[in-house]
Design a protein around this motif. Structure first.
Motif, mmCIF file in Angstrom:
data_model
loop_
_atom_site.group_PDB
_atom_site.id
_atom_site.type_symbol
_atom_site.label_atom_id
_atom_site.label_comp_id
_atom_site.label_asym_id
_atom_site.label_seq_id
_atom_site.Cartn_x
_atom_site.Cartn_y
_atom_site.Cartn_z
ATOM 1 N N LEU A 2 -12.977 13.920 -12.574
ATOM 2 C CA LEU A 2 -14.044 14.733 -13.143
ATOM 3 C C LEU A 2 -13.573 16.166 -13.364
ATOM 4 O O LEU A 2 -13.852 16.774 -14.404
ATOM 5 C CB LEU A 2 -15.266 14.711 -12.228
ATOM 6 C CG LEU A 2 -16.473 15.514 -12.700
ATOM 7 C CD1 LEU A 2 -16.955 15.024 -14.062
ATOM 8 C CD2 LEU A 2 -17.604 15.424 -11.678
ATOM 9 N N THR A 3 -12.828 16.709 -12.391
ATOM 10 C CA THR A 3 -12.301 18.068 -12.536
ATOM 11 C C THR A 3 -11.339 18.157 -13.710
ATOM 12 O O THR A 3 -11.390 19.109 -14.502
ATOM 13 C CB THR A 3 -11.592 18.501 -11.241
ATOM 14 O OG1 THR A 3 -12.522 18.450 -10.153
ATOM 15 C CG2 THR A 3 -11.037 19.901 -11.368
ATOM 16 N N ARG A 4 -10.486 17.169 -13.854
ATOM 17 C CA ARG A 4 -9.523 17.178 -14.963
ATOM 18 C C ARG A 4 -10.235 17.081 -16.305
ATOM 19 O O ARG A 4 -9.886 17.774 -17.261
ATOM 20 C CB ARG A 4 -8.535 16.015 -14.798
ATOM 21 C CG ARG A 4 -7.550 15.889 -15.948
ATOM 22 C CD ARG A 4 -6.504 14.829 -15.674
ATOM 23 N NE ARG A 4 -7.086 13.514 -15.463
ATOM 24 C CZ ARG A 4 -7.464 12.707 -16.469
ATOM 25 N NH1 ARG A 4 -7.346 13.100 -17.729
ATOM 26 N NH2 ARG A 4 -7.955 11.515 -16.196
ATOM 27 N N THR A 20 -23.205 6.537 -13.991
ATOM 28 C CA THR A 20 -22.411 7.041 -15.101
ATOM 29 C C THR A 20 -22.778 8.495 -15.376
ATOM 30 O O THR A 20 -23.954 8.856 -15.384
ATOM 31 C CB THR A 20 -22.670 6.221 -16.379
ATOM 32 O OG1 THR A 20 -22.363 4.847 -16.126
ATOM 33 C CG2 THR A 20 -21.804 6.710 -17.527
ATOM 34 N N LEU A 21 -21.745 9.313 -15.590
ATOM 35 C CA LEU A 21 -21.937 10.707 -15.981
ATOM 36 C C LEU A 21 -21.513 10.856 -17.432
ATOM 37 O O LEU A 21 -20.460 10.346 -17.830
ATOM 38 C CB LEU A 21 -21.101 11.647 -15.105
ATOM 39 C CG LEU A 21 -21.316 11.596 -13.592
ATOM 40 C CD1 LEU A 21 -20.406 12.615 -12.912
ATOM 41 C CD2 LEU A 21 -22.759 11.863 -13.241
ATOM 42 N N VAL A 29 -24.030 16.465 -19.306
ATOM 43 C CA VAL A 29 -25.286 16.580 -20.052
ATOM 44 C C VAL A 29 -26.287 15.493 -19.678
ATOM 45 O O VAL A 29 -27.475 15.603 -20.015
ATOM 46 C CB VAL A 29 -25.022 16.533 -21.574
ATOM 47 C CG1 VAL A 29 -24.223 17.751 -22.011
ATOM 48 C CG2 VAL A 29 -24.296 15.245 -21.970
ATOM 49 N N HIS A 30 -25.837 14.452 -18.984
ATOM 50 C CA HIS A 30 -26.752 13.383 -18.599
ATOM 51 C C HIS A 30 -26.072 12.546 -17.515
ATOM 52 O O HIS A 30 -24.848 12.529 -17.400
ATOM 53 C CB HIS A 30 -27.096 12.499 -19.799
ATOM 54 C CG HIS A 30 -28.258 11.576 -19.559
ATOM 55 N ND1 HIS A 30 -29.558 12.007 -19.536
ATOM 56 C CD2 HIS A 30 -28.309 10.237 -19.320
ATOM 57 C CE1 HIS A 30 -30.373 10.994 -19.313
ATOM 58 N NE2 HIS A 30 -29.633 9.906 -19.168
ATOM 59 N N PRO A 120 -26.756 21.511 -20.467
ATOM 60 C CA PRO A 120 -25.479 21.134 -19.855
ATOM 61 C C PRO A 120 -25.252 21.869 -18.538
ATOM 62 O O PRO A 120 -25.652 23.018 -18.370
ATOM 63 C CB PRO A 120 -24.447 21.550 -20.911
ATOM 64 C CG PRO A 120 -25.214 21.613 -22.194
ATOM 65 C CD PRO A 120 -26.593 22.075 -21.812
ATOM 66 N N VAL A 121 -24.590 21.176 -17.610
ATOM 67 C CA VAL A 121 -24.296 21.734 -16.287
ATOM 68 C C VAL A 121 -22.810 21.549 -16.020
ATOM 69 O O VAL A 121 -22.226 20.517 -16.372
ATOM 70 C CB VAL A 121 -25.128 21.037 -15.192
ATOM 71 C CG1 VAL A 121 -24.796 21.603 -13.823
ATOM 72 C CG2 VAL A 121 -26.618 21.176 -15.480
ATOM 73 N N SER A 122 -22.192 22.531 -15.398
ATOM 74 C CA SER A 122 -20.766 22.420 -15.119
ATOM 75 C C SER A 122 -20.493 21.322 -14.101
ATOM 76 O O SER A 122 -21.320 21.040 -13.225
ATOM 77 C CB SER A 122 -20.220 23.758 -14.595
ATOM 78 O OG SER A 122 -20.712 24.023 -13.296
ATOM 79 N N ALA A 123 -19.336 20.709 -14.210
ATOM 80 C CA ALA A 123 -18.942 19.658 -13.265
ATOM 81 C C ALA A 123 -18.850 20.219 -11.852
ATOM 82 O O ALA A 123 -19.214 19.548 -10.879
ATOM 83 C CB ALA A 123 -17.602 19.053 -13.690
#
Length: 249
Positions: A2-4, A20-21, A29-30, A120-123
């Motif tokens: 996820l970070t990558r 699922t992201l 976003v969801h 949207p939200v940051s990982a």
């Protein structure tokens, strides 16, 4: 991974066994998970949005991936209300999708969800919130098996008060429903139900399974009478006895 993906500003779907992201340019976003009620349940279960209104939005705007925009533009849901509801559902589903032991991780580039983006939200923010929630649960009641096992209600001790939202949970704790089933029935985020159940377990108001504690390291054999005395007591029962005694004083 996820970070990558966030660093790559990737767009697509991150798939795991428990959820699922969906990412757009590296931001989430969801999210969805079979363990967590989605936006549709949170909006319709309490009567805020008729089920027919939700289905109409999906039918008319799902193919364009603009269900969120349709709900707001048609006046069915306010923009701020939808944003709050969607963020709650997204963090809720992400908690389960990012859980340890959630199986292999796969990423499908270019995939977008039919609901559409709201905020949207940051990982990094999603990961921080997921860890905070996990630590909060463990601080309340350190038995993770309570999150998946059927919940059995117990009668409150004399004088023991139970908040309204927790009474709603207890009313459905019939020994067959799991926390996820209770969340779907009440139309509430699943994490909130997990937290309520762990609090109820700590108060002795529900029966939940407890994982066996790891045996202490030892260089020799432990006498059987010592092992018997060191068995983990039923903490919930002790709390109930304490409450009953306090109520009679």
């Amino acid at each position: 991974m996820l970070t990558r993906l966030a660093e790559e500003r990737a767009t697509g779907a991150l798939l795991r066994d428990h959820g699922t992201l969906y990412l757009s340019e590296g931001r989430i976003v969801h999210a969805e998970s079979p363990s967590a009620p989605g936006v549709d349940v949170l909006l319709t279960a309490g009567g805020r949005l008729p089920r027919t209104g939700w289905q109409e939005a999906v039918d008319k705007a799902g193919a364009r991936r603009e269900v969120a925009r349709f709900l707001v533009d048609s006046g069915r849901v306010g923009g701020g209300e939808l944003e709050i509801c969607h963020l709650g559902a997204m963090f809720d589903a992400a908690f389960f999708a990012l859980a340890p032991g959630s199986g292999p991780t796969r990423f499908r580039y270019g995939v977008a969800h039919w609901f559409g983006a709201v905020r949207p939200v940051s990982a990094a923010a999603v990961e921080r919130e997921t860890l905070r929630r996990r630590e909060l649960l463990d601080s309340v009641w350190p038995y993770a098996s309570a999150d998946t096992a059927p919940v059995v209600a117990r009668e409150p001790a004399p004088g023991q008060l139970v908040p309204r939202r927790q009474r709603d949970v207890l009313a459905l704790a019939d020994g067959t429903r799991t926390p996820a089933a209770i969340a779907w029935a009440l139309g509430r985020p699943a994490f909130h139900i997990l937290l309520d159940i762990r609090r109820l377990a700590a108060a002795g108001l529900v029966d939940t399974p407890k994982e066996p504690l790891a045996p202490p390291e030892s260089t020799g054999a432990v006498p059987s009478w010592v092992a018997t005395l060191s068995d983990d007591p039923d903490i919930a029962l002790l709390r109930r006895l304490r409450d009953a005694l306090e109520a009679t004083l």
